[in-house]
Design a protein around this motif. Structure first.
Motif, mmCIF file in Angstrom:
data_model
loop_
_atom_site.group_PDB
_atom_site.id
_atom_site.type_symbol
_atom_site.label_atom_id
_atom_site.label_comp_id
_atom_site.label_asym_id
_atom_site.label_seq_id
_atom_site.Cartn_x
_atom_site.Cartn_y
_atom_site.Cartn_z
ATOM 1 N N UNK A 1 0.836 -1.197 0.000
ATOM 2 C CA UNK A 1 0.000 0.000 0.000
ATOM 3 C C UNK A 1 0.876 1.255 0.000
ATOM 4 N N UNK A 2 1.885 1.298 0.865
ATOM 5 C CA UNK A 2 2.786 2.450 0.933
ATOM 6 C C UNK A 2 3.517 2.668 -0.385
ATOM 7 N N UNK A 3 3.945 1.565 -1.002
ATOM 8 C CA UNK A 3 4.647 1.659 -2.276
ATOM 9 C C UNK A 3 3.755 2.263 -3.352
ATOM 10 N N UNK A 4 2.528 1.781 -3.457
ATOM 11 C CA UNK A 4 1.613 2.322 -4.465
ATOM 12 C C UNK A 4 1.300 3.792 -4.196
ATOM 13 N N UNK A 5 1.102 4.154 -2.948
ATOM 14 C CA UNK A 5 0.824 5.552 -2.619
ATOM 15 C C UNK A 5 2.019 6.444 -2.953
ATOM 16 N N UNK A 6 3.220 5.933 -2.771
ATOM 17 C CA UNK A 6 4.434 6.690 -3.103
ATOM 18 C C UNK A 6 4.467 7.037 -4.594
ATOM 19 N N UNK A 7 3.887 6.178 -5.419
ATOM 20 C CA UNK A 7 3.844 6.422 -6.863
ATOM 21 C C UNK A 7 2.517 7.031 -7.307
ATOM 22 N N UNK A 8 1.783 7.604 -6.361
ATOM 23 C CA UNK A 8 0.557 8.362 -6.616
ATOM 24 C C UNK A 8 -0.645 7.525 -7.053
ATOM 25 N N UNK A 9 -0.640 6.235 -6.764
ATOM 26 C CA UNK A 9 -1.845 5.441 -6.949
ATOM 27 C C UNK A 9 -2.846 5.881 -5.897
ATOM 28 N N UNK A 10 -4.131 5.724 -6.192
ATOM 29 C CA UNK A 10 -5.158 6.035 -5.199
ATOM 30 C C UNK A 10 -6.116 4.861 -5.096
#
Length: 89
Positions: free
Chosen positions: A60-69
């Motif tokens: 989850x943190x990784x995806x959020x770091x790349x601006x996924x929502x």
């Protein structure tokens, strides 16, 4: 393992799976960065999705770091799943 699979003409799913000895070594970060670079520069994609286990905080943190929502919480193959998306255009 990693993948970038077309879901439709302008949407692809990104995925990755690492064995426990390789967790926390930034391999997933490198995989996501490479797949996103390829998707943005070589493919005509509008949207990339990712489906993760809601308990997998590192993903989850990784995806959020790349601006996924987060756009949906539900199930994938009868397992709890969180659905994330990244809009490119």
């Amino acid at each position: 393992l990693c993948k970038l699979t077309f879901i439709s003409a302008d949407t692809a799913e990104i995925g990755y799976c690492l064995l426990p000895p390789y967790w926390g070594k930034r391999y997933a970060t490198e995989i996501v960065a490479c797949l996103l670079e390829h998707a943005k520069n070589q493919l005509s994609l509008r949207r990339i999705i990712a489906i993760i286990d809601p308990k997998n905080i590192a993903s989850e943190r990784l995806l959020l770091r790349y601006n996924f929502r987060l756009y949906k919480v539900g199930f994938w193959e009868q397992l709890p799943a969180s659905y994330y998306e990244l809009l490119l255009h």
